[in-house]
Design an enzyme around this catalytic site. Structure first.
Site, short mmCIF file in Angstrom:
data_model
loop_
_atom_site.label_atom_id
_atom_site.label_comp_id
_atom_site.label_asym_id
_atom_site.label_seq_id
_atom_site.Cartn_x
_atom_site.Cartn_y
_atom_site.Cartn_z
N TRP A 1 -13.45 5.68 -2.47
CA TRP A 1 -14.18 5.68 -1.20
C TRP A 1 -15.69 5.69 -1.35
O TRP A 1 -16.41 5.95 -0.39
CB TRP A 1 -13.74 6.84 -0.30
N GLY A 2 -16.20 5.41 -2.55
CA GLY A 2 -17.63 5.34 -2.75
C GLY A 2 -18.33 6.68 -2.82
O GLY A 2 -19.56 6.74 -2.83
N ASP B 1 0.84 -1.19 0.00
CA ASP B 1 0.00 0.00 0.00
C ASP B 1 0.88 1.25 0.00
O ASP B 1 2.00 1.22 -0.52
CB ASP B 1 -0.97 -0.04 1.19
N ASP B 2 0.41 2.33 0.56
CA ASP B 2 1.07 3.63 0.51
C ASP B 2 2.48 3.60 1.13
O ASP B 2 2.80 2.71 1.91
CB ASP B 2 0.19 4.64 1.26
N ASP C 1 -5.81 5.31 -5.34
CA ASP C 1 -6.50 6.12 -4.34
C ASP C 1 -6.94 7.47 -4.93
O ASP C 1 -6.76 7.73 -6.12
CB ASP C 1 -5.59 6.32 -3.13
N LYS D 1 -3.81 -0.65 -6.70
CA LYS D 1 -4.81 0.05 -5.90
C LYS D 1 -4.61 1.53 -6.14
O LYS D 1 -3.51 2.07 -5.94
CB LYS D 1 -4.63 -0.27 -4.41
N ASP E 1 -12.77 4.22 4.57
CA ASP E 1 -11.86 3.24 5.16
C ASP E 1 -12.50 2.50 6.34
O ASP E 1 -13.18 3.11 7.17
CB ASP E 1 -10.58 3.92 5.66
#
Length: 410
Positions: A209-210, A96-97, A175, A173, A230
């Site tokens: 995030w929808g 991830d990040d 973001d 992924k 999250d």
């Protein structure tokens, strides 16, 4: 084909309803989204052949946040193999990040952080691939990633996609932090096209995030899309993500999945029974199953939950239909969805603070009236001796569930 037509009909009815409500509520945002898809977006369908079933693997963020390095990633890959999780389908090892330097090199390329990934990402990908696994990476549709410790890919989509492909990355992924204020429906397709242009298949996970209802447009752009903010390692957060994700059940399909965020099982914030509910709902919801704990040091209890083959089989069922919440009364719920072979998966959930009985009625879960079924308890790993007709009732403790596969008896 029948299911495709049903989904199209539902989408049409859904859009009409939203247009009607637009004068009264903020939900009109979603209806506008159904109209913003330009011909350019329609032509950017991510036809990479990936995600025929929901992805399974591991992600670094929930447990490690920014405290990651190549040693941890290698040891995690080793652990997935040695524990047998890899054989169960957990194939992605996702960074991830915080993996890159804050500045790009002179040619504008992303550079792995020298202090934590001195061997580089390609070397790490080669190691993960040597274990029979796949490597995932993280970026952002903005100028910086959410940690603001490394650059995002906005304006560098083709360059970064080529870099990821050259490293042998298998999963991205993507973001949504520190962007230019434009809509995700504008920014995300740019990376989608860039990934396709490389010719290297990369699972594309949209993480906006929808907020702009990605279930309505995500299938044309990515292989999965976050439907929620999250997740946190507690009961309220987990169940609220499940609720938000369930709203979009009709939009999930092979090749494109609703994503209520990664698993928290094993991180210590919930009880054993709460984690079983977590895994059961994610499985029946056809959500990505991405382990979020330290897989190198998982307890036997955690391993028992994550390695439940029968529950995993529900998640990976080839029919690919996401379950829905078909009945609820107060804190009691019935989730159900069809499986291949004319079977039905059912989860009975007690969200309350007391023991309680829940009944699943055939009329609610889509089984023909008077049909006799055999019930397989997926957490006890046994087929119940009783044969059931019209309904099934079970009693369960607070914050716990029962999960069954119901098979008609001819």
């Amino acid at each position: 084909m029948e299911r495709s037509r049903a989904s199209s009909s539902f989408l049409l009815l859904f859009s009409v309803l939203l247009l009607f409500l637009c004068s009264f509520t903020p939900v009109c945002i979603a209806s506008r989204l159904l109209q913003v898809e330009s011909e350019d977006v329609r032509s950017s369908l991510l036809a990479n052949g990936l995600g025929i079933t929901p992805p399974m693997g591991w992600n670094s963020w929930n447990h490690f946040n920014c405290k990651i390095d190549e040693k941890t990633i290698k040891e995690t890959a080793d652990a997935l193999v040695s524990t047998g999780l890899a054989k169960l389908g957990y194939q992605y090892v996702n960074i991830d990040d915080c993996w890159a330097e804050l500045s790009r090199d002179r040619k504008g390329n992303l550079v792995a952080k020298k202090s934590t990934f001195p061997s580089g990402i390609k070397s790490l990908a080669d190691y993960v691939h040597s274990k029979g696994l796949k490597l995932g990476i993280y970026s952002d549709a903005g100028y910086f990633t959410c940690s603001k410790t490394m650059p995002g890919s906005l304006g560098h989509e083709e360059q970064d996609a080529k870099t990821f492909a050259s490293w042998g990355v298998d999963y991205l992924k993507y973001d949504n932090c520190y962007n230019d204020g434009s809509k995700p429906t504008v920014r995300y397709p740019v990376m989608s096209r860039a990934l396709m242009k490389t010719g290297h298949p990369i699972f594309f996970s949209l993480c906006e995030w929808g907020e702009l209802h990605p279930a309505l447009w995500g299938a044309k752009v990515g292989n999965s899309w976050r439907t929620t903010g999250d997740i946190m390692d507690n009961w309220e957060s987990m169940m609220s993500r499940a609720d938000m994700n369930e709203v979009y059940a009709d939009f999930a399909r092979p090749g494109g999945w609703n994503d209520p965020d990664m698993l928290e099982i094993g991180n210590g914030g919930m009880t054993k029974h709460e984690y079983i509910v977590h895994f059961s709902i994610w499985a029946i919801s056809k959500a990505p199953l991405l382990i979020g704990c330290d897989a190198r040091n998982a307890t036997k209890e955690t391993m028992k939950i994550l390695s439940n083959k029968e529950v995993i089989a529900v998640n990976q069922d080839p029919l690919g239909v996401q379950a829905k919440k078909v009945w609820l009364k107060g804190d009691l719920e019935v989730w159900a969805g069809p499986l291949s072979g004319h079977r039905t998966a059912v989860v009975l959930v007690n969200r309350g603070l007391r023991h309680n009985r829940i009944t699943a009625h055939w009329k609610d879960i889509g089984i023909s009236p008077n049909k006799v079924v055999e019930a397989r308890d997926l957490w006890k790993h046994k087929t119940l001796k009783t044969r059931f007709m019209d309904n099934l009732t079970a009693t369960m403790a607070s914050h716990s569930c029962k999960m069954y596969v119901l098979t008609p008896i001819s």
